[in-house]
Enzyme design. Sequence first.
Site: not given
Ligand SMILES: *Cc1c(COP(=O)(O)O)cnc(C)c1O
Length: 378
Positions: A46, A98, A170, A195
């Site tokens: 962890r 998001y 983000d 992604k």
């Molecule tokens: C998908 C996404 C998230 C969340 O990510 P997960 O891996 O699904 O938890 C956060 N910000 C953006 C811009 C995203 O496209």
Amino acid sequence: MKIGTKLIHNGNEMDPQTGALSIPIYQTSTYHQEDIIKGQEFEYSRSENPTRKALENTIAKLENGDKGFAFSSGMAATSSVLSIFSSNDHIVICEDVYGGTYRIASNFFSKFKVETTFVNAADLSEIERSIKDNTKALFLESPSNPLLKITDLKACVEIGRKNNLILIIDNTFMSPYLQRPLDLGFDIVIHSGTKFIGGHSDVVGGLVAVKGEDLSKRVYTVQNGFGAILGPQDSWLLLRGLKTLKVRMDYQQKNTQKLAEWLLTNENIEKVYYPGLSSHEGHSIHLAQADGAGAVLSFKTINTEKALNFMKKVTLAAVAVSLGGVETIVSYPVKMSHASMPKKERERLGITDNLIRVSVGLEDIGDLINDFEQALEE
Ligand SMILES: *Cc1c(COP(=O)(O)O)cnc(C)c1O
């Protein structure tokens, strides 16, 4: 060294024990301790795991941060970063952040009295007006989802510095290959590794890169304490994904530009949203802060029926949430990513019933355009 080379050569590409060119998946929870007085780097997974460590060092290098962290999802990364704040701290967040971030900030962290204000970040004066005595951070996303709205990141850094704020972004839509916000003055960068970084729609993970020792310690305390870490197998998949990020992004971005330009000429289309189009609001601001427009676009059909029809008839694209994979994915935000948002609020943001988001993949663009063309016809 340019980022394209750094994706391959960043000091973490080789197993230091054996020279293996693929970092082994250290599928272990614990480690034999040679000397219980001295302690050692790896004691419990962890806290630290060699596979995850290679990934964390890699994202730190790619984003030019001091420390990197890998979490079990993008939302685990975001939630862990937001957990460095305390009750009565106030955070200013862009309103088209998001959906998951919107939910966690407004419904979950509010329970711990972390205050939030959502603003239209394209309007810098609105950001400035929302800053209060207890404001501790600014949380942004550019381009945003699903309308690819552009925020002037350098201007926001100035506002942040003047008001002593922690600047968080983000960066999922761009990936470190196209946009490196720490270089612009941000303090914390978050990625959904699910992604573009993973890139193959086969792993859920989140990454964070942090500038500065103090902030890094605060994030590590949450990661180790809260424990939303990424496992070694999934860490390995993200490491592998990063190796081909450049070629995927380059090609998918080229496809997206072509698709965007073609959509502009189609009579069934009302509007196309893509930062690579000179007609896109914020186009020049975006190109001044990023190396490309990315591989996500949105469009509005001339009526709702056309949009629903398109979603039924399209064959070469998967109909799904998520983005950034090798396959083209189309999504219908009103019923998918933004279904939980009240209709009135959705419409105010421009997320209407005729809106479709496309994450463009590696298909031959001619085939993709032909398929979109038939799906847009009656
Ligand atoms: C998908 C996404 C998230 C969340 O990510 P997960 O891996 O699904 O938890 C956060 N910000 C953006 C811009 C995203 O496209």
